[in-house]
Design a protein around this motif. Structure first.
Motif, PDB file in Angstrom:
ATOM      1  N   ILE A  24      17.859  -1.788  71.424  1.00  0.00           N
ATOM      2  CA  ILE A  24      17.635  -1.875  69.978  1.00  0.00           C
ATOM      3  C   ILE A  24      18.929  -2.227  69.252  1.00  0.00           C
ATOM      4  CG2 ILE A  24      17.025  -0.539  67.921  1.00  0.00           C
ATOM      5  CD1 ILE A  24      15.088   1.045  69.736  1.00  0.00           C
ATOM      6  N   GLY A  25      20.024  -1.605  69.681  1.00  0.00           N
ATOM      7  CA  GLY A  25      21.313  -1.868  69.034  1.00  0.00           C
ATOM      8  C   GLY A  25      21.740  -3.318  69.161  1.00  0.00           C
ATOM      9  N   ALA A  26      21.541  -3.897  70.339  1.00  0.00           N
ATOM     10  CA  ALA A  26      21.925  -5.291  70.556  1.00  0.00           C
ATOM     11  C   ALA A  26      21.115  -6.239  69.699  1.00  0.00           C
ATOM     12  CB  ALA A  26      21.772  -5.655  72.036  1.00  0.00           C
ATOM     13  N   ALA A  27      19.853  -5.867  69.425  1.00  0.00           N
ATOM     14  CA  ALA A  27      18.979  -6.736  68.640  1.00  0.00           C
ATOM     15  C   ALA A  27      19.110  -6.498  67.136  1.00  0.00           C
ATOM     16  CB  ALA A  27      17.533  -6.521  69.067  1.00  0.00           C
ATOM     17  N   PHE A  28      19.525  -5.295  66.751  1.00  0.00           N
ATOM     18  CA  PHE A  28      19.514  -4.932  65.328  1.00  0.00           C
ATOM     19  C   PHE A  28      20.648  -5.570  64.536  1.00  0.00           C
ATOM     20  CE2 PHE A  28      21.240  -2.158  62.006  1.00  0.00           C
ATOM     21  CZ  PHE A  28      20.170  -2.128  61.130  1.00  0.00           C
ATOM     22  N   ALA A  60      24.552 -13.208  67.748  1.00  0.00           N
ATOM     23  CA  ALA A  60      23.752 -12.377  68.644  1.00  0.00           C
ATOM     24  C   ALA A  60      24.142 -12.597  70.104  1.00  0.00           C
ATOM     25  CB  ALA A  60      22.263 -12.689  68.453  1.00  0.00           C
ATOM     26  N   ALA A  61      24.391 -13.851  70.474  1.00  0.00           N
ATOM     27  CA  ALA A  61      24.798 -14.158  71.847  1.00  0.00           C
ATOM     28  C   ALA A  61      26.121 -13.493  72.178  1.00  0.00           C
ATOM     29  CB  ALA A  61      24.900 -15.668  72.034  1.00  0.00           C
ATOM     30  N   MET A  62      27.055 -13.541  71.228  1.00  0.00           N
ATOM     31  CA  MET A  62      28.365 -12.941  71.458  1.00  0.00           C
ATOM     32  C   MET A  62      28.251 -11.429  71.610  1.00  0.00           C
ATOM     33  SD  MET A  62      31.787 -13.017  69.070  1.00  0.00           S
ATOM     34  CE  MET A  62      30.940 -12.145  67.739  1.00  0.00           C
ATOM     35  N   ILE A  63      27.557 -10.773  70.685  1.00  0.00           N
ATOM     36  CA  ILE A  63      27.422  -9.318  70.738  1.00  0.00           C
ATOM     37  C   ILE A  63      26.719  -8.882  72.014  1.00  0.00           C
ATOM     38  CG2 ILE A  63      26.247  -7.350  69.672  1.00  0.00           C
ATOM     39  CD1 ILE A  63      26.824  -8.520  66.980  1.00  0.00           C
ATOM     40  N   SER A  64      25.623  -9.540  72.347  1.00  0.00           N
ATOM     41  CA  SER A  64      24.855  -9.160  73.521  1.00  0.00           C
ATOM     42  C   SER A  64      25.689  -9.241  74.791  1.00  0.00           C
ATOM     43  CB  SER A  64      23.622 -10.056  73.643  1.00  0.00           C
ATOM     44  OG  SER A  64      22.885  -9.732  74.798  1.00  0.00           O
ATOM     45  N   GLY A 103      22.187 -10.302  81.760  1.00  0.00           N
ATOM     46  CA  GLY A 103      22.783 -10.532  80.448  1.00  0.00           C
ATOM     47  C   GLY A 103      22.078 -11.635  79.682  1.00  0.00           C
ATOM     48  N   LEU A 104      21.656 -12.680  80.397  1.00  0.00           N
ATOM     49  CA  LEU A 104      20.942 -13.785  79.758  1.00  0.00           C
ATOM     50  C   LEU A 104      19.600 -13.315  79.201  1.00  0.00           C
ATOM     51  CD1 LEU A 104      20.712 -16.811  79.142  1.00  0.00           C
ATOM     52  CD2 LEU A 104      19.772 -17.129  81.441  1.00  0.00           C
ATOM     53  N   ALA A 105      18.887 -12.518  79.984  1.00  0.00           N
ATOM     54  CA  ALA A 105      17.592 -12.002  79.527  1.00  0.00           C
ATOM     55  C   ALA A 105      17.753 -11.127  78.291  1.00  0.00           C
ATOM     56  CB  ALA A 105      16.923 -11.209  80.655  1.00  0.00           C
ATOM     57  N   MET A 106      18.757 -10.247  78.300  1.00  0.00           N
ATOM     58  CA  MET A 106      18.985  -9.368  77.156  1.00  0.00           C
ATOM     59  C   MET A 106      19.424 -10.170  75.933  1.00  0.00           C
ATOM     60  SD  MET A 106      18.106  -6.415  78.006  1.00  0.00           S
ATOM     61  CE  MET A 106      18.699  -5.698  76.478  1.00  0.00           C
ATOM     62  N   MET A 107      20.223 -11.208  76.158  1.00  0.00           N
ATOM     63  CA  MET A 107      20.681 -12.038  75.050  1.00  0.00           C
ATOM     64  C   MET A 107      19.509 -12.734  74.365  1.00  0.00           C
ATOM     65  SD  MET A 107      23.090 -15.419  75.203  1.00  0.00           S
ATOM     66  CE  MET A 107      21.747 -16.405  75.888  1.00  0.00           C
ATOM     67  N   LEU A 108      18.620 -13.323  75.151  1.00  0.00           N
ATOM     68  CA  LEU A 108      17.472 -14.011  74.573  1.00  0.00           C
ATOM     69  C   LEU A 108      16.569 -13.023  73.835  1.00  0.00           C
ATOM     70  CD1 LEU A 108      16.631 -16.498  77.468  1.00  0.00           C
ATOM     71  CD2 LEU A 108      17.742 -17.008  75.284  1.00  0.00           C
ATOM     72  N   SER A 110      17.581 -10.321  72.312  1.00  0.00           N
ATOM     73  CA  SER A 110      18.253  -9.901  71.079  1.00  0.00           C
ATOM     74  C   SER A 110      18.096 -10.918  69.956  1.00  0.00           C
ATOM     75  CB  SER A 110      19.747  -9.657  71.349  1.00  0.00           C
ATOM     76  OG  SER A 110      20.437 -10.882  71.544  1.00  0.00           O
ATOM     77  N   MET A 111      17.693 -12.133  70.297  1.00  0.00           N
ATOM     78  CA  MET A 111      17.554 -13.174  69.276  1.00  0.00           C
ATOM     79  C   MET A 111      16.188 -13.200  68.606  1.00  0.00           C
ATOM     80  SD  MET A 111      19.612 -16.188  71.166  1.00  0.00           S
ATOM     81  CE  MET A 111      21.326 -15.902  71.627  1.00  0.00           C
ATOM     82  N   PHE A 112      15.215 -12.526  69.179  1.00  0.00           N
ATOM     83  CA  PHE A 112      13.881 -12.499  68.570  1.00  0.00           C
ATOM     84  C   PHE A 112      13.907 -11.963  67.139  1.00  0.00           C
ATOM     85  CE2 PHE A 112      12.133 -12.778  72.964  1.00  0.00           C
ATOM     86  CZ  PHE A 112      11.298 -13.865  72.751  1.00  0.00           C
ATOM     87  N   PRO A 113      14.569 -10.826  66.877  1.00  0.00           N
ATOM     88  CA  PRO A 113      14.602 -10.339  65.487  1.00  0.00           C
ATOM     89  C   PRO A 113      15.271 -11.318  64.529  1.00  0.00           C
ATOM     90  CG  PRO A 113      15.238  -8.594  67.004  1.00  0.00           C
ATOM     91  CD  PRO A 113      15.197  -9.856  67.794  1.00  0.00           C
ATOM     92  N   VAL A 114      16.299 -12.031  65.005  1.00  0.00           N
ATOM     93  CA  VAL A 114      16.971 -13.016  64.157  1.00  0.00           C
ATOM     94  C   VAL A 114      15.995 -14.124  63.769  1.00  0.00           C
ATOM     95  CG1 VAL A 114      18.815 -14.739  64.053  1.00  0.00           C
ATOM     96  CG2 VAL A 114      19.236 -12.531  65.149  1.00  0.00           C
TER      97      VAL A 114
END
Length: 246
Positions: A24-28, A60-64, A103-108, A110-114
């Motif tokens: 949640i934190g990575a996406a928020f 988002a990519a950088m943070i994730s 990391g790639l899966a989590m990054m993608l 995290s971009m859904f909320p954006v």
């Protein structure tokens, strides 16, 4: 890509799913930044909203990747399970590759909320073709941040990695002009921006989703940063491997 790499990646994703706040934190944070910094200022500017959304996608990519790899790898190294996995006959490429896939899966994710915030609260527009191209570009521009995160995670302890990531990500975001669209940052930021990896990544995204002319200096700088960080990540991994066996 070997099946073992995918198995290890799946295991790591299962482990992450047991810590919902990390996901949640990575996406928020990127979505919240878009909502507070972009939404109020782009109500009547579709082109500006689209470019600013692209900036937030890079953010988002950088943070994730910095948090996911930087703090995640450091945390894993401190657990008994990590030394055990090194005794398995799988080789370092499987462990290294599975972390990148995770990391790639989590990054993608995290971009859904954006994307959702941009779709419902801004006039940003993008064609289906550009959208698909943008997905490919964001994977490419995430490479330097993946390498930076891995270098931090393999070089530092958990506490040091957390502090380093927190010290690094905001200055990189500001210096690259990510908290807005092209030309919106203060003058001194625009001067130094081409020499940080965040700017080159942002410019590639801006050119993909809109009408933007890329600065060659930014791209050369991005390539140099990527190569340097990849070398540092490889060195950090080899150094950590050597310490485990001596």
């Amino acid at each position: 890509m070997s099946s073992l790499t995918l198995v290890h990646a799946r295991y790591q994703l299962v482990e992450l799913s047991r810590i919902p706040m990390a996901i949640i934190g990575a996406a928020f944070f990127p979505a919240a930044s878009l909502f507070f910094f972009v939404v109020p200022n782009t109500k009547d500017d579709p082109a500006g909203a689209t470019l600013a959304t692209a900036s937030m996608v890079v953010f988002a990519a950088m943070i994730s990747n910095l948090f996911g790899h930087g703090t995640g790898v450091a945390e894993d190294r401190s657990q008994p399970w990590d030394p055990y996995t090194r005794t398995l006959p799988i080789g370092p490429a499987v462990r290294f590759g599975s972390r990148i896939i995770t990391g790639l899966a989590m990054m993608l994710f995290s971009m859904f909320p954006v994307v959702i915030v941009a779709a419902f609260f801004t006039p940003a527009t993008i064609s289906p073709v550009r959208f698909l191209l943008a997905i490919g570009v964001v994977i490419i521009v995430s490479v330097p941040f993946t390498m930076m995160g891995l270098a931090i995670g393999y070089l530092l302890s958990t506490k040091a990695a957390i502090a380093t990531v927190q010290l690094v990500f905001l200055p990189l975001a500001f210096a690259g002009g990510l908290l807005g669209g092209p030309g919106e940052a203060p003058g001194f930021i625009e001067t130094i921006a081409p020499f940080v990896p965040t700017r080159g990544s942002a410019e590639l995204m801006w050119a993909t989703v809109g009408d933007f002319e890329i600065n060659p200096v930014s791209i050369v700088s991005l390539v140099v940063w990527t190569a340097g960080l990849a070398a540092l990540a490889f060195y950090a991994y080899q150094r950590d491997e050597g310490r485990r066996y001596h």
